[in-house]
Design an enzyme around this catalytic site. Sequence first.
Site, PDB file in Angstrom:
ATOM      1  N   ARG A  73       0.818  -1.213   0.000  1.00 57.06           N
ATOM      2  CA  ARG A  73       0.000   0.000   0.000  1.00 57.06           C
ATOM      3  C   ARG A  73       0.850   1.261   0.000  1.00 57.06           C
ATOM      4  NH1 ARG A  73      -2.700  -3.578   3.514  1.00 57.06           N
ATOM      5  NH2 ARG A  73      -4.856  -4.037   2.936  1.00 57.06           N
ATOM      6  N   ARG A 104      10.472  -0.165   8.095  1.00 60.20           N
ATOM      7  CA  ARG A 104      10.761  -0.805   9.371  1.00 60.20           C
ATOM      8  C   ARG A 104      12.267  -0.830   9.588  1.00 60.20           C
ATOM      9  NH1 ARG A 104       6.561  -0.348  12.157  1.00 60.20           N
ATOM     10  NH2 ARG A 104       7.287  -1.913  13.647  1.00 60.20           N
ATOM     11  N   GLU A 160      14.588   1.253  18.866  1.00 61.06           N
ATOM     12  CA  GLU A 160      13.998   2.568  19.097  1.00 61.06           C
ATOM     13  C   GLU A 160      13.579   2.692  20.559  1.00 61.06           C
ATOM     14  OE1 GLU A 160      10.810   3.067  16.300  1.00 61.06           O
ATOM     15  OE2 GLU A 160      12.153   3.083  14.551  1.00 61.06           O
ATOM     16  N   HIS A 188      11.020   8.308  13.664  1.00 62.23           N
ATOM     17  CA  HIS A 188       9.833   7.488  13.336  1.00 62.23           C
ATOM     18  C   HIS A 188       8.580   8.365  13.235  1.00 62.23           C
ATOM     19  CE1 HIS A 188       8.328   3.066  13.591  1.00 62.23           C
ATOM     20  NE2 HIS A 188       7.557   3.782  12.781  1.00 62.23           N
ATOM     21  N   ALA A 247       4.051   8.075  10.419  1.00 65.13           N
ATOM     22  CA  ALA A 247       2.604   8.085  10.642  1.00 65.13           C
ATOM     23  C   ALA A 247       2.165   9.247  11.513  1.00 65.13           C
ATOM     24  CB  ALA A 247       2.177   6.768  11.282  1.00 65.13           C
TER      25      ALA A 247
END
Length: 528
Positions: free
Chosen positions: A149, A229, A258, A277, A280
């Site tokens: 996606r 990732r 992390e 990160h 999102a």
Amino acid sequence: MKVLVTDPIADAGLERLEAAGHEVETAYEVEGDALLAAVSDANALVVRSGTEVTEAVFDAAPDLVIVGRAGIGVDNIDIDAATDHGVIVANAPQGNVRAAAEHTVAMAFATARSIPQAHARLRDGEWAKGDYLGTEVNAKTLGVVGLGRVGQEVAKKLDSLGMELVAYDPYISEDRAAQLGAELVDLDDCLDRADFLTVHTPLTPETEGLISEEELAQLEGGYVVNCARGGVVDEDALAEAVEDGVLAGAAVDVFADEPISPDNPLLDVEDVVVTPHLGASTEAAQENVATSTADQIVAAFAEEPVVNALNAPSIDESAFPRIEPYIGLAETAGKIATQLLDERIESIEVTYEGDIAEEDVELVTASAQKGVFQPLEWQVNAVNAPQIAEDRGVEVTESKTRQTDDFQSLVRVTVAGDDESVSVEGTLFTGDEPRIVRVDDYRVDAIPHGHMLVARNEDAPGVIGFIGTVLGDHDVNIAGMFNAREAHGREALTVYTLDEQVPDEAKEALESDERIIEARYIELNGAE
């Protein structure tokens, strides 16, 4: 139902769970024994990437129905352990796709034009205009590793900016890649041709270290962007490749560990852009993944399809009403069949005839397997039933035909051992009323009703009356019955639906009569 949330999610998700009548408890940053204690009475667990959901967590949470991952990656969740415990694992793959893709594009531009480095020097008072000669993306080749996606969204955005697209993804068809304007190639070809390489794969044993020293050497003079990732790209090798001038630059948003360690080599290389990160981290994305996760938990509690389940059969919500009545019917048929079989189960066959054969029946087949295994006192549901079958070497087959003689739709569950098999057929009558219509070669018309007695007997006068008398003597009320026979005077089969369990004494009294060949009590646990 209790929902435990161990990583922060947007308030909209919490509010949706509470509006559905569920208790929500937040316990952020719990780990170890504290996590095991917190999850012990939870029915659902909501996490992001911060909580490690291990086998110990599932062992500690006997009432857990679903783990919802508010995001895409699930490498922090032991999906095999979840399946073994019958727990659904679901993610929210759509909610942050656009945000992750946009961040990837932004990182590509940031490294190609040295934006963070120039910004830092200007803030320090240096006018370093002559020190930075950027790279345009127009007419360059973009290599996409993982055309899922996010990879597809990145490909669309950078294709529109004039880039040539090549992609490596062993799980996508050439036709689908072509629709996106990308040429599907093997990994070596992708690396050899790419000026910019973006990575969009999950972290699995197969993808860990996928891009390492040898692969980076093939990208000589190019750029690497990883917003997928941590661990897919070897961080030490990447830092060295940029430091030594093998690569022109890199941009990294995700890391193997992390929060990132201060001595991570990527932090010391001038031409590596790093962010913590943030892929999102947009308001819209956080709300989307939170509400999507909440909706899936609500669906799981209601025993409705969980559309993004990773380890359980799922179905499009629009199709669910058409197959929903058959889920319970198939489970009931499986329960009856397995309790009529005297042997170890070697195989299960689920057959669909008529209109139901046109539908996606994966969830129905899983429910049939659940029905087969449940009377054997295994901890089983539609999530782990297929895994139980595989683990125990039970062959499961599914067949469909549009042909049916007597009914609009028919479901048949057949269980077999080494020497015998039992088939139970069911259908739906008006108003989606389930009916068992055949047991082996005997045509019946039984409404499944919690407790059943299936009696094989001589077709002789007085036998049915005798069975009724014995049941009455043991205070077992008959709710309904149907009698079928092979031919006059031969063997007959009678199905009784009962209000109470048949005690062993009643069963022994029945089988002591020479006219009764077999009397088999069937426990349906209240199934309708």
